[in-house]
Motif scaffolding. Structure first.
Motif, PDB file in Angstrom:
ATOM      1  N   GLN A 157      -2.410  17.306   0.006  1.00  0.00           N
ATOM      2  CA  GLN A 157      -3.535  16.391   0.106  1.00  0.00           C
ATOM      3  C   GLN A 157      -3.015  14.966  -0.098  1.00  0.00           C
ATOM      4  OE1 GLN A 157      -6.714  17.465   0.808  1.00  0.00           O
ATOM      5  NE2 GLN A 157      -5.848  19.526   0.984  1.00  0.00           N
ATOM      6  N   THR A 158      -3.471  14.037   0.735  1.00  0.00           N
ATOM      7  CA  THR A 158      -2.989  12.658   0.680  1.00  0.00           C
ATOM      8  C   THR A 158      -4.059  11.747   0.086  1.00  0.00           C
ATOM      9  OG1 THR A 158      -1.644  13.040   2.656  1.00  0.00           O
ATOM     10  CG2 THR A 158      -2.014  10.755   2.010  1.00  0.00           C
ATOM     11  N   TYR A 159      -3.636  10.875  -0.850  1.00  0.00           N
ATOM     12  CA  TYR A 159      -4.553   9.943  -1.506  1.00  0.00           C
ATOM     13  C   TYR A 159      -3.940   8.548  -1.454  1.00  0.00           C
ATOM     14  CZ  TYR A 159      -6.315  14.318  -3.490  1.00  0.00           C
ATOM     15  OH  TYR A 159      -6.792  15.593  -3.674  1.00  0.00           O
ATOM     16  N   LYS A 160      -4.780   7.556  -1.209  1.00  0.00           N
ATOM     17  CA  LYS A 160      -4.330   6.164  -1.197  1.00  0.00           C
ATOM     18  C   LYS A 160      -4.391   5.593  -2.615  1.00  0.00           C
ATOM     19  CE  LYS A 160      -5.408   1.640   0.801  1.00  0.00           C
ATOM     20  NZ  LYS A 160      -6.340   0.888   1.704  1.00  0.00           N
ATOM     21  N   ILE A 161      -3.332   4.889  -2.996  1.00  0.00           N
ATOM     22  CA  ILE A 161      -3.313   4.229  -4.300  1.00  0.00           C
ATOM     23  C   ILE A 161      -3.904   2.836  -4.110  1.00  0.00           C
ATOM     24  CG2 ILE A 161      -1.880   3.395  -6.193  1.00  0.00           C
ATOM     25  CD1 ILE A 161       0.086   5.582  -5.570  1.00  0.00           C
ATOM     26  N   CYS A 202     -10.420  11.132 -14.016  1.00  0.00           N
ATOM     27  CA  CYS A 202      -9.168  10.675 -13.390  1.00  0.00           C
ATOM     28  C   CYS A 202      -9.442  10.032 -12.026  1.00  0.00           C
ATOM     29  CB  CYS A 202      -8.200  11.836 -13.223  1.00  0.00           C
ATOM     30  SG  CYS A 202      -7.561  12.460 -14.785  1.00  0.00           S
ATOM     31  N   ASP A 203      -8.555   9.121 -11.630  1.00  0.00           N
ATOM     32  CA  ASP A 203      -8.660   8.509 -10.302  1.00  0.00           C
ATOM     33  C   ASP A 203      -8.350   9.530  -9.212  1.00  0.00           C
ATOM     34  OD1 ASP A 203      -9.116   5.778 -11.309  1.00  0.00           O
ATOM     35  OD2 ASP A 203      -7.059   5.926 -12.010  1.00  0.00           O
ATOM     36  N   ILE A 204      -7.372  10.378  -9.474  1.00  0.00           N
ATOM     37  CA  ILE A 204      -7.041  11.478  -8.559  1.00  0.00           C
ATOM     38  C   ILE A 204      -7.071  12.761  -9.371  1.00  0.00           C
ATOM     39  CG2 ILE A 204      -5.308  12.468  -7.018  1.00  0.00           C
ATOM     40  CD1 ILE A 204      -4.291   9.628  -6.498  1.00  0.00           C
ATOM     41  N   ILE A 249       0.848  -1.192   0.000  1.00  0.00           N
ATOM     42  CA  ILE A 249       0.000   0.000   0.000  1.00  0.00           C
ATOM     43  C   ILE A 249       0.883   1.241   0.000  1.00  0.00           C
ATOM     44  CG2 ILE A 249      -1.748   1.301   1.243  1.00  0.00           C
ATOM     45  CD1 ILE A 249      -2.725  -1.344   2.411  1.00  0.00           C
ATOM     46  N   MET A 250       0.568   2.138  -0.922  1.00  0.00           N
ATOM     47  CA  MET A 250       1.313   3.391  -1.001  1.00  0.00           C
ATOM     48  C   MET A 250       0.323   4.551  -1.091  1.00  0.00           C
ATOM     49  SD  MET A 250       4.637   2.769  -0.960  1.00  0.00           S
ATOM     50  CE  MET A 250       5.656   3.854  -1.925  1.00  0.00           C
ATOM     51  N   TYR A 251       0.855   5.721  -0.819  1.00  0.00           N
ATOM     52  CA  TYR A 251       0.052   6.938  -0.881  1.00  0.00           C
ATOM     53  C   TYR A 251       0.783   7.970  -1.747  1.00  0.00           C
ATOM     54  CZ  TYR A 251      -2.125   4.827   3.258  1.00  0.00           C
ATOM     55  OH  TYR A 251      -2.742   3.960   4.129  1.00  0.00           O
ATOM     56  N   VAL A 252       0.024   8.902  -2.232  1.00  0.00           N
ATOM     57  CA  VAL A 252       0.631  10.052  -2.907  1.00  0.00           C
ATOM     58  C   VAL A 252       0.190  11.314  -2.181  1.00  0.00           C
ATOM     59  CG1 VAL A 252       0.931   9.079  -5.209  1.00  0.00           C
ATOM     60  CG2 VAL A 252      -1.252  10.097  -4.613  1.00  0.00           C
ATOM     61  N   GLU A 253       1.140  12.174  -1.979  1.00  0.00           N
ATOM     62  CA  GLU A 253       0.828  13.486  -1.410  1.00  0.00           C
ATOM     63  C   GLU A 253       0.971  14.513  -2.528  1.00  0.00           C
ATOM     64  OE1 GLU A 253       2.117  12.816   3.249  1.00  0.00           O
ATOM     65  OE2 GLU A 253       2.812  14.563   2.172  1.00  0.00           O
ATOM     66  N   ILE A 254      -0.099  15.221  -2.783  1.00  0.00           N
ATOM     67  CA  ILE A 254      -0.127  16.219  -3.860  1.00  0.00           C
ATOM     68  C   ILE A 254      -0.232  17.589  -3.223  1.00  0.00           C
ATOM     69  CG2 ILE A 254      -1.361  17.030  -5.889  1.00  0.00           C
ATOM     70  CD1 ILE A 254      -2.288  14.200  -6.370  1.00  0.00           C
ATOM     71  N   SER A 255       0.671  18.463  -3.611  1.00  0.00           N
ATOM     72  CA  SER A 255       0.704  19.796  -3.015  1.00  0.00           C
ATOM     73  C   SER A 255       0.973  20.862  -4.057  1.00  0.00           C
ATOM     74  CB  SER A 255       1.776  19.858  -1.912  1.00  0.00           C
ATOM     75  OG  SER A 255       3.045  19.557  -2.459  1.00  0.00           O
ATOM     76  N   LYS A 256       0.639  22.095  -3.705  1.00  0.00           N
ATOM     77  CA  LYS A 256       0.947  23.261  -4.520  1.00  0.00           C
ATOM     78  C   LYS A 256       1.787  24.211  -3.678  1.00  0.00           C
ATOM     79  CE  LYS A 256      -3.374  23.077  -7.164  1.00  0.00           C
ATOM     80  NZ  LYS A 256      -4.573  23.856  -7.571  1.00  0.00           N
ATOM     81  N   GLU A 257       2.294  25.233  -4.326  1.00  0.00           N
ATOM     82  CA  GLU A 257       3.117  26.216  -3.619  1.00  0.00           C
ATOM     83  C   GLU A 257       2.302  26.893  -2.525  1.00  0.00           C
ATOM     84  OE1 GLU A 257       6.932  28.196  -3.326  1.00  0.00           O
ATOM     85  OE2 GLU A 257       6.225  26.419  -4.365  1.00  0.00           O
ATOM     86  N   ASN A 258       2.832  26.863  -1.289  1.00  0.00           N
ATOM     87  CA  ASN A 258       2.215  27.521  -0.132  1.00  0.00           C
ATOM     88  C   ASN A 258       0.834  26.970   0.205  1.00  0.00           C
ATOM     89  OD1 ASN A 258       4.450  29.305   0.003  1.00  0.00           O
ATOM     90  ND2 ASN A 258       3.496  30.649  -1.522  1.00  0.00           N
ATOM     91  N   GLU A 259       0.581  25.700  -0.124  1.00  0.00           N
ATOM     92  CA  GLU A 259      -0.690  25.063   0.215  1.00  0.00           C
ATOM     93  C   GLU A 259      -0.437  23.751   0.941  1.00  0.00           C
ATOM     94  OE1 GLU A 259      -3.498  24.580  -2.901  1.00  0.00           O
ATOM     95  OE2 GLU A 259      -3.410  26.673  -3.552  1.00  0.00           O
TER      96      GLU A 259
END
Length: 224
Positions: free
Chosen positions: A33-37, A50-52, A20-30
């Motif tokens: 957000q964490t999503y499970k794959i 899209c899935d994410i 099990i892995m996760y992806v953390e998606i972020s923007k500048e100065n924000e």
């Protein structure tokens, strides 16, 4: 005498592991957000299918695909307009690239994706810098043409004739002025040097006039 035999039966089981892995998606100065794959292939992009989903105008509808094969992970750029970057290098669309936990991807200019084993563990200090992406003009975007479109384009080019170059006519010299100057200069010279000024002067002037007329005709022919 009674002999008892004890039969020991070993049950062999197949152990399975879920990577099990996760992806953390972020923007500048924000805040990220964490999503499970949750499946072998995960599509990330700005499109509704899209899935994410990432709400960012510079991210393509289907930007990247994350692939899981056992304990290995890969990322594939899906032909995005503004590109996917890893370690500062743009990924080749359609080509698999290894990705490991803690590594960052930059989608376009300001979206960052990090693969993590535990939520909240993305190394923020390793996150690359954001860059400004200018949206390409519609006419600059690459588009795949059909065979019919290519044929029509070729036929159109054959029909179009190049515009004739505008010819700039050279200004003609004022003949009367030149003749007057020649007469004055010639008359003066002839009066000083010729024994028969009248006859020789008339012959020379006539010759000069003919030469001037001939030169003007040649100039007209060249300009036309």
């Amino acid at each position: 005498m009674v002999t008892r035999s004890i039969v020991i039966i070993y049950f062999s089981g197949i152990l399975t592991y879920d990577f099990i892995m996760y992806v953390e998606i972020s923007k500048e100065n924000e805040k990220p957000q964490t999503y499970k794959i949750g499946k072998p292939e995960t599509i990330i992009g700005s499109g509704l299918s899209c899935d994410i989903r990432v709400e960012e105008h510079s991210v393509s509808k289907k930007h990247i695909k994350i692939i899981q094969e056992n304990d290995q992970w890969f990322v594939v750029d899906q032909g995005s307009t503004n590109g996917t970057y890893k370690d500062g290098e743009r990924l080749i669309p359609g080509k698999r690239n290894d990705i490991h936990a803690g590594e960052y991807l930059r989608l376009a200019g300001m979206v960052f994706v990090c693969l993590v084993e535990t939520p909240g563990t993305a190394p923020i200090q390793n996150r690359p810098k954001a860059i400004e992406i200018h949206e390409p003009r519609e006419e600059d975007k690459t588009r795949v043409m059909t065979l019919d479109e290519i044929k029509k384009s070729a036929e159109t080019k054959k029909k179009v004739t190049p515009e004739k170059k505008k010819k700039v006519k050279k200004k003609k010299p004022q003949t009367s002025t030149i003749i007057a100057l020649v007469i004055l200069v010639g008359g003066y010279v002839l009066n000083k040097s010729c024994t028969k000024p009248e006859e020789d002067a008339g012959t020379i002037i006539s010759t000069l006039k003919n030469n001037i007329d001939s030169n003007e005709k040649k100039a007209d022919a060249v300009s036309e």
